[in-house]
Motif scaffolding. Structure first.
Motif, PDB file in Angstrom:
ATOM      1  N   VAL A 196      18.152  40.980   7.612  1.00 32.13           N
ATOM      2  CA  VAL A 196      18.097  42.328   6.270  1.00 32.13           C
ATOM      3  C   VAL A 196      18.857  41.351   5.193  1.00 32.13           C
ATOM      4  CG1 VAL A 196      19.250  43.670   5.331  1.00 32.13           C
ATOM      5  CG2 VAL A 196      18.721  44.457   7.658  1.00 32.13           C
ATOM      6  N   MET A 197      18.981  40.188   5.548  1.00 34.01           N
ATOM      7  CA  MET A 197      19.623  39.601   3.881  1.00 34.01           C
ATOM      8  C   MET A 197      18.278  38.615   3.540  1.00 34.01           C
ATOM      9  SD  MET A 197      23.169  38.325   4.370  1.00 34.01           S
ATOM     10  CE  MET A 197      24.233  38.751   6.513  1.00 34.01           C
ATOM     11  N   GLU A 198      17.856  38.542   4.650  1.00 30.96           N
ATOM     12  CA  GLU A 198      16.617  37.297   4.325  1.00 30.96           C
ATOM     13  C   GLU A 198      15.891  37.961   3.868  1.00 30.96           C
ATOM     14  OE1 GLU A 198      15.837  33.993   4.848  1.00 30.96           O
ATOM     15  OE2 GLU A 198      17.979  34.013   4.696  1.00 30.96           O
ATOM     16  N   TRP A 199      15.247  39.188   3.906  1.00 18.76           N
ATOM     17  CA  TRP A 199      15.053  40.068   3.667  1.00 18.76           C
ATOM     18  C   TRP A 199      15.331  40.677   2.321  1.00 18.76           C
ATOM     19  CZ3 TRP A 199      15.825  45.711   3.293  1.00 18.76           C
ATOM     20  CH2 TRP A 199      14.868  46.605   2.567  1.00 18.76           C
ATOM     21  N   LEU A 200      15.419  41.191   2.061  1.00 19.78           N
ATOM     22  CA  LEU A 200      16.761  41.681   0.578  1.00 19.78           C
ATOM     23  C   LEU A 200      16.114  41.119  -0.835  1.00 19.78           C
ATOM     24  CD1 LEU A 200      18.772  44.300   0.142  1.00 19.78           C
ATOM     25  CD2 LEU A 200      20.162  42.423  -0.164  1.00 19.78           C
ATOM     26  N   PRO A 201      15.858  40.580  -1.020  1.00 18.34           N
ATOM     27  CA  PRO A 201      15.109  39.723  -2.545  1.00 18.34           C
ATOM     28  C   PRO A 201      14.135  40.169  -2.220  1.00 18.34           C
ATOM     29  CG  PRO A 201      16.601  37.785  -0.738  1.00 18.34           C
ATOM     30  CD  PRO A 201      16.261  39.270   0.021  1.00 18.34           C
ATOM     31  N   SER A 202      13.902  40.457  -1.143  1.00 25.38           N
ATOM     32  CA  SER A 202      11.767  40.697  -1.143  1.00 25.38           C
ATOM     33  C   SER A 202      11.178  41.825  -1.790  1.00 25.38           C
ATOM     34  CB  SER A 202      11.035  40.323  -0.319  1.00 25.38           C
ATOM     35  OG  SER A 202      11.192  40.981   1.036  1.00 25.38           O
ATOM     36  N   LEU A 231      15.647  50.634   8.235  1.00 24.37           N
ATOM     37  CA  LEU A 231      14.532  50.570   8.558  1.00 24.37           C
ATOM     38  C   LEU A 231      13.687  50.480   7.597  1.00 24.37           C
ATOM     39  CD1 LEU A 231      16.358  54.661   9.327  1.00 24.37           C
ATOM     40  CD2 LEU A 231      15.051  52.696  11.313  1.00 24.37           C
ATOM     41  N   VAL A 232      13.937  50.569   6.329  1.00 26.34           N
ATOM     42  CA  VAL A 232      12.943  50.066   5.136  1.00 26.34           C
ATOM     43  C   VAL A 232      12.400  48.629   5.644  1.00 26.34           C
ATOM     44  CG1 VAL A 232      12.677  49.174   3.167  1.00 26.34           C
ATOM     45  CG2 VAL A 232      14.330  51.787   3.563  1.00 26.34           C
ATOM     46  N   MET A 233      13.555  47.492   6.557  1.00 25.98           N
ATOM     47  CA  MET A 233      13.239  46.256   6.548  1.00 25.98           C
ATOM     48  C   MET A 233      11.578  46.286   7.675  1.00 25.98           C
ATOM     49  SD  MET A 233      14.399  42.877   7.564  1.00 25.98           S
ATOM     50  CE  MET A 233      15.319  43.926   9.775  1.00 25.98           C
ATOM     51  N   HIS A 234      12.065  47.349   8.046  1.00 28.02           N
ATOM     52  CA  HIS A 234      10.958  46.777   9.500  1.00 28.02           C
ATOM     53  C   HIS A 234       9.598  47.809   8.895  1.00 28.02           C
ATOM     54  CE1 HIS A 234      13.345  45.464  12.530  1.00 28.02           C
ATOM     55  NE2 HIS A 234      14.046  46.208  13.207  1.00 28.02           N
ATOM     56  N   GLU A 235       9.753  48.536   8.611  1.00 25.08           N
ATOM     57  CA  GLU A 235       8.685  49.634   7.689  1.00 25.08           C
ATOM     58  C   GLU A 235       8.233  48.519   6.628  1.00 25.08           C
ATOM     59  OE1 GLU A 235       8.675  53.331   4.409  1.00 25.08           O
ATOM     60  OE2 GLU A 235       8.952  53.839   6.079  1.00 25.08           O
ATOM     61  N   ASP A 236       8.516  47.900   5.832  1.00 23.79           N
ATOM     62  CA  ASP A 236       7.613  46.474   5.335  1.00 23.79           C
ATOM     63  C   ASP A 236       7.142  46.231   6.411  1.00 23.79           C
ATOM     64  OD1 ASP A 236       7.573  46.332   2.334  1.00 23.79           O
ATOM     65  OD2 ASP A 236       9.445  45.044   2.408  1.00 23.79           O
ATOM     66  N   LYS A 237       7.777  44.948   7.312  1.00 21.70           N
ATOM     67  CA  LYS A 237       6.604  44.174   8.145  1.00 21.70           C
ATOM     68  C   LYS A 237       5.914  44.952   8.394  1.00 21.70           C
ATOM     69  CE  LYS A 237      10.561  41.115   8.379  1.00 21.70           C
ATOM     70  NZ  LYS A 237      11.776  40.247   8.990  1.00 21.70           N
ATOM     71  N   ALA A 238       6.173  46.364   8.713  1.00 22.41           N
ATOM     72  CA  ALA A 238       4.911  46.618   9.744  1.00 22.41           C
ATOM     73  C   ALA A 238       3.579  47.047   8.359  1.00 22.41           C
ATOM     74  CB  ALA A 238       5.236  47.901  10.225  1.00 22.41           C
ATOM     75  N   LYS A 290      -0.142  45.359   9.160  1.00 24.78           N
ATOM     76  CA  LYS A 290      -1.041  45.879   9.080  1.00 24.78           C
ATOM     77  C   LYS A 290      -2.356  45.244   7.840  1.00 24.78           C
ATOM     78  CE  LYS A 290      -2.735  50.365   9.586  1.00 24.78           C
ATOM     79  NZ  LYS A 290      -2.209  51.904   8.978  1.00 24.78           N
ATOM     80  N   GLY A 291      -1.388  45.453   6.856  1.00 25.47           N
ATOM     81  CA  GLY A 291      -2.314  44.974   5.588  1.00 25.47           C
ATOM     82  C   GLY A 291      -2.687  43.763   6.132  1.00 25.47           C
ATOM     83  N   SER A 292      -2.310  42.804   6.584  1.00 28.72           N
ATOM     84  CA  SER A 292      -2.442  41.106   6.835  1.00 28.72           C
ATOM     85  C   SER A 292      -3.935  41.263   7.343  1.00 28.72           C
ATOM     86  CB  SER A 292      -1.552  40.265   7.417  1.00 28.72           C
ATOM     87  OG  SER A 292      -1.180  40.924   8.380  1.00 28.72           O
ATOM     88  N   GLY A 293      -4.902  42.567   7.688  1.00 25.13           N
ATOM     89  CA  GLY A 293      -5.291  42.232   9.000  1.00 25.13           C
ATOM     90  C   GLY A 293      -5.247  41.308  10.616  1.00 25.13           C
TER      91      GLY A 293
END
Length: 143
Positions: A52-58, A81-88, A92-95
Motif C-alpha cells: 500500500v505504501m508503494e502504491w500510494l504515490p501513484s 480496496l482501492v489499490m486492488h481495484e486500481d491494479k485490476a 484489464k486495461g493492458s490487454g
C-alpha cells in the motif's frame, strides 16, 4: 514502517515542489499508529502494508489525503480496496486480463505487394462505417 511512509510522502511532496510545506513529523506518533494497526486492528500482513505504501504515490486522490501515520491507519482498509481495484483495472486495461473489452474487433488485412489483394470495396466501406461509428461514439454524436 513509519519512516518508510514518511520517505514516500516527502518524495511525492518534493516531486510536486511543495516539500517546504510538509511539516516536521513526530515519528514516535507515526510508529505508534503502525503498532496499533498490527496490535489493535489485527493486521497481520506486513507485505500488504508495504505494498500500500508503494502504491500510494501513484494514486492522485489518496496521496494528497494520506499525509500521516494515523491517517494511513484510519484509511488502511479503503486504501487496500482501492489499490486492488486500481491494479485490476490496470491488468484489464493492458490487454493481459483476457476479458472482453466491449470493442468491436477490426480484422487485420494482410500486407501484399499486389494492390488487388487489399480489401474489397464492400470490406473497405464496412471498415469505414465502423470507424465512423467509433468516432461518433467517442464524441457522443449519432453516426
Amino acid at each position: 514502517m513509519a519512516n518508510y511512509l514518511k520517505e514516500k510522502i516527502d518524495g511525492f511532496a518534493e516531486e510536486a515542489n511543495v516539500a517546504h510545506l510538509v511539516k516536521r513529523s513526530n515519528m514516535q506518533v507515526w510508529a505508534d499508529s503502525f503498532r496499533l494497526l498490527f496490535e489493535v486492528d489485527e493486521q497481520e500482513d506486513e507485505r500488504l502494508v508495504f505494498d500500500v505504501m508503494e502504491w500510494l504515490p501513484s494514486h492522485s486522490f489518496w496521496r494528497i489525503n494520506v499525509l500521516s501515520g494515523s491517517t494511513f491507519r484510519e484509511q488502511f482498509l479503503k486504501l487496500v480496496l482501492v489499490m486492488h481495484e486500481d491494479k485490476a483495472k490496470r491488468r484489464k486495461g493492458s490487454g493481459g486480463g483476457g476479458g472482453k473489452s466491449g470493442k468491436t474487433p477490426i480484422p487485420i488485412v494482410q500486407q501484399s505487394s499486389n494492390p488487388e489483394d487489399g480489401p474489397s470495396e464492400e470490406e473497405f466501406a464496412e471498415l469505414m462505417r465502423q470507424a465512423q461509428a467509433s468516432q461518433a461514439a467517442k464524441t457522443g454524436e449519432r453516426p
